[in-house]
Structures are given as C-alpha cells and as structure tokens.
Design an enzyme around this catalytic site. Structure first.
Site, PDB file in Angstrom:
ATOM      1  N   ALA A  77      -9.199 -27.315   6.692  1.00 20.85           N
ATOM      2  CA  ALA A  77      -8.956 -28.501   7.525  1.00 20.85           C
ATOM      3  C   ALA A  77      -8.624 -29.693   6.647  1.00 20.85           C
ATOM      4  O   ALA A  77      -9.014 -29.755   5.474  1.00 20.85           O
ATOM      5  CB  ALA A  77     -10.187 -28.819   8.377  1.00 20.85           C
ATOM      6  N   GLU A 110      -7.228 -15.433  10.114  1.00 17.99           N
ATOM      7  CA  GLU A 110      -7.122 -15.375  11.571  1.00 17.99           C
ATOM      8  C   GLU A 110      -7.022 -16.803  12.088  1.00 17.99           C
ATOM      9  O   GLU A 110      -7.665 -17.703  11.554  1.00 17.99           O
ATOM     10  CB  GLU A 110      -8.376 -14.740  12.200  1.00 17.99           C
ATOM     11  CG  GLU A 110      -8.443 -13.241  12.077  1.00 17.99           C
ATOM     12  CD  GLU A 110      -9.430 -12.798  11.020  1.00 17.99           C
ATOM     13  OE1 GLU A 110     -10.209 -13.665  10.553  1.00 17.99           O
ATOM     14  OE2 GLU A 110      -9.418 -11.612  10.636  1.00 17.99           O
ATOM     15  N   ASN A 115      -3.714 -22.592  18.632  1.00 11.76           N
ATOM     16  CA  ASN A 115      -3.734 -23.613  17.574  1.00 11.76           C
ATOM     17  C   ASN A 115      -2.313 -23.834  17.020  1.00 11.76           C
ATOM     18  O   ASN A 115      -1.959 -23.398  15.921  1.00 11.76           O
ATOM     19  CB  ASN A 115      -4.702 -23.191  16.465  1.00 11.76           C
ATOM     20  CG  ASN A 115      -4.985 -24.317  15.486  1.00 11.76           C
ATOM     21  OD1 ASN A 115      -4.261 -25.315  15.450  1.00 11.76           O
ATOM     22  ND2 ASN A 115      -6.027 -24.174  14.696  1.00 11.76           N
ATOM     23  N   TYR A 122       1.279 -22.603   9.010  1.00 12.10           N
ATOM     24  CA  TYR A 122       1.348 -21.347   8.258  1.00 12.10           C
ATOM     25  C   TYR A 122       2.778 -20.783   8.258  1.00 12.10           C
ATOM     26  O   TYR A 122       3.257 -20.293   7.234  1.00 12.10           O
ATOM     27  CB  TYR A 122       0.352 -20.335   8.822  1.00 12.10           C
ATOM     28  CG  TYR A 122      -1.094 -20.734   8.589  1.00 12.10           C
ATOM     29  CD1 TYR A 122      -1.557 -21.017   7.305  1.00 12.10           C
ATOM     30  CD2 TYR A 122      -1.996 -20.839   9.642  1.00 12.10           C
ATOM     31  CE1 TYR A 122      -2.872 -21.401   7.075  1.00 12.10           C
ATOM     32  CE2 TYR A 122      -3.312 -21.214   9.427  1.00 12.10           C
ATOM     33  CZ  TYR A 122      -3.744 -21.494   8.140  1.00 12.10           C
ATOM     34  OH  TYR A 122      -5.043 -21.874   7.930  1.00 12.10           O
TER      35      TYR A 122
END
Ligand SMILES: CC(C)(COP(=O)(O)OP(=O)(O)OC[C@H]1O[C@@H](n2cnc3c(N)ncnc32)[C@H](O)[C@@H]1OP(=O)(O)O)[C@@H](O)C(=O)NCCC(=O)NCCS
Length: 158
Positions: A77, A110, A115, A122
């Site tokens: 994060a 994962e 999200n 990613y």
C-alpha cells in the site's frame, strides 16, 4: 510532493509498526491486525518487508514472502494522499531488485477482483492474470485474481 522530495526504500522493521498500522487502516476495508503486521515486519528467511519513506515519513510498504523462487506479495500500500505519483512503482522495483539478489525469479500475488486501482497498477507493470481463487476473501466472499510477473521486466522499467 515536490521534485526535490527525498525517497528512501529500506527494509521494514518492528519499529515501523505504528506508522504501518496507521496506513493499513486507511488503505484497506479489512485491515490486518497489528500482531499480523508486526510478524511481517520482522525479516527472516521467509519474510522480506520493505518500507518507503518520503522526506523521512513512512508513506508506503510492501511485505513479501520468499517462496522457493517466487516473491509473493502479501501486503502492499501507499499513502492515499500520495498515490498516483509513482511511489508504488518505486517500491515494486526495489522489491524486484532485493528479490533478485535473494534468488527470486517471479512475483506472485492475489488481488480482489473489485480492486481496480491495484489491478491497473499490476497490469501497467507487466503482471498477467494466471487464475482465480473463488470466494477467497472471507469478509465478503469475493474472488481473488491470481497474478504473476517475472522480476526481470520490472527491473527493466527503471
Ligand atoms: C495499488 C496502489 C498500491 C498503487 O499505488 P500508487 O502509489 O498510486 O501507484 P503508482 O503511482 O506507482 O502507479 C499508478 C498507477 O496505478 C494504477 N492506479 C493507481 N490508482 C488508481 C486509481 N485510483 N484508479 C485507477 N488506476 C489506478 C494506474 O495504473 C496508475 O497509472 P496512471 O496514473 O498512469 O493511470 C495504491 O492504490 C494502494 O495503496 N491501494 C490500496 C491498497 C491496495 O489495494 N493494495 C494492493 C493490494 S493487492
């Protein structure tokens, strides 16, 4: 964030717990309990925690597990007030660099299927979807998307 802001990525340590807990509760609807975060902030043969400081203030973290030749991202994060400025990209590249030094070849992780910011992040960095874990998240039964990416291309993004 100014152009002259000083960014440092370093190994996480137990003393970072308070700052990490503060970010964790701001970043996740299902934050990890402090005891679990403390465990991940204690580097050992399995754990590779990294934190990012901006002008000396902790603004991000990436907690990885070293599993054979895979660097599994458990928790990742950046401070909501400093997002979309490349901080997570910096942390990911540093994780790739450290992981490579430790013999890792591939990132795995994962992520919740809802999200979008993380999925976009990613994909932008070359991760591909490799599978789904149905009902993986116990709080709402949401599926997890499994993603993977070789470390090499992430290092090449520097
Ligand atoms: C995912 C996360 C780590 C990205 O951090 P960041 O510091 O904003 O990332 P960077 O600035 O390095 O990269 C920005 C890229 O991420 C993606 N992204 C980040 N926030 C986004 C958003 N709100 N909407 C869509 N895409 C987003 C985009 O691809 C963006 O590139 P762009 O700005 O060119 O469109 C951050 O959003 C976060 O902490 N989210 C909450 C915790 C979380 O979900 N962690 C991942 C768990 S698997």
């Amino acid at each position: 964030m100014t152009d002259s802001a000083l960014i440092e990525v370093r190994a996480g340590r137990p003393e970072d717990l308070q700052a990490v807990v503060k970010l964790e509760v701001r970043c996740f609807t299902d934050p990890w309990p402090p005891a679990a975060l403390l465990g991940e902030l204690t580097p050992d043969m399995l754990r590779m925690p990294l934190v990012l400081e901006l002008d000396g203030v902790l603004r991000g973290y990436l907690m990885g597990w070293l599993v054979v030749d895979q660097l599994h991202i458990l928790n990742f994060a950046t401070d909501p007030d400093f997002q979309r400025r490349g901080l997570a990209g910096t942390l990911l590249r540093e994780a790739a660099r450290h992981g490579k030094e430790l013999g890792m070849e591939e990132f795995t992780l994962e992520v919740r299927q809802s999200n979008t910011p993380a999925l976009n992040f990613y994909k932008k960095h070359g991760f591909r979807e490799t599978g789904v874990r149905p009902g993986y998240y116990v709080d709402n039964g949401e599926d997890a998307i499994i993603m993977a990416c070789p470390l090499g291309p992430v290092l090449a993004q520097e």
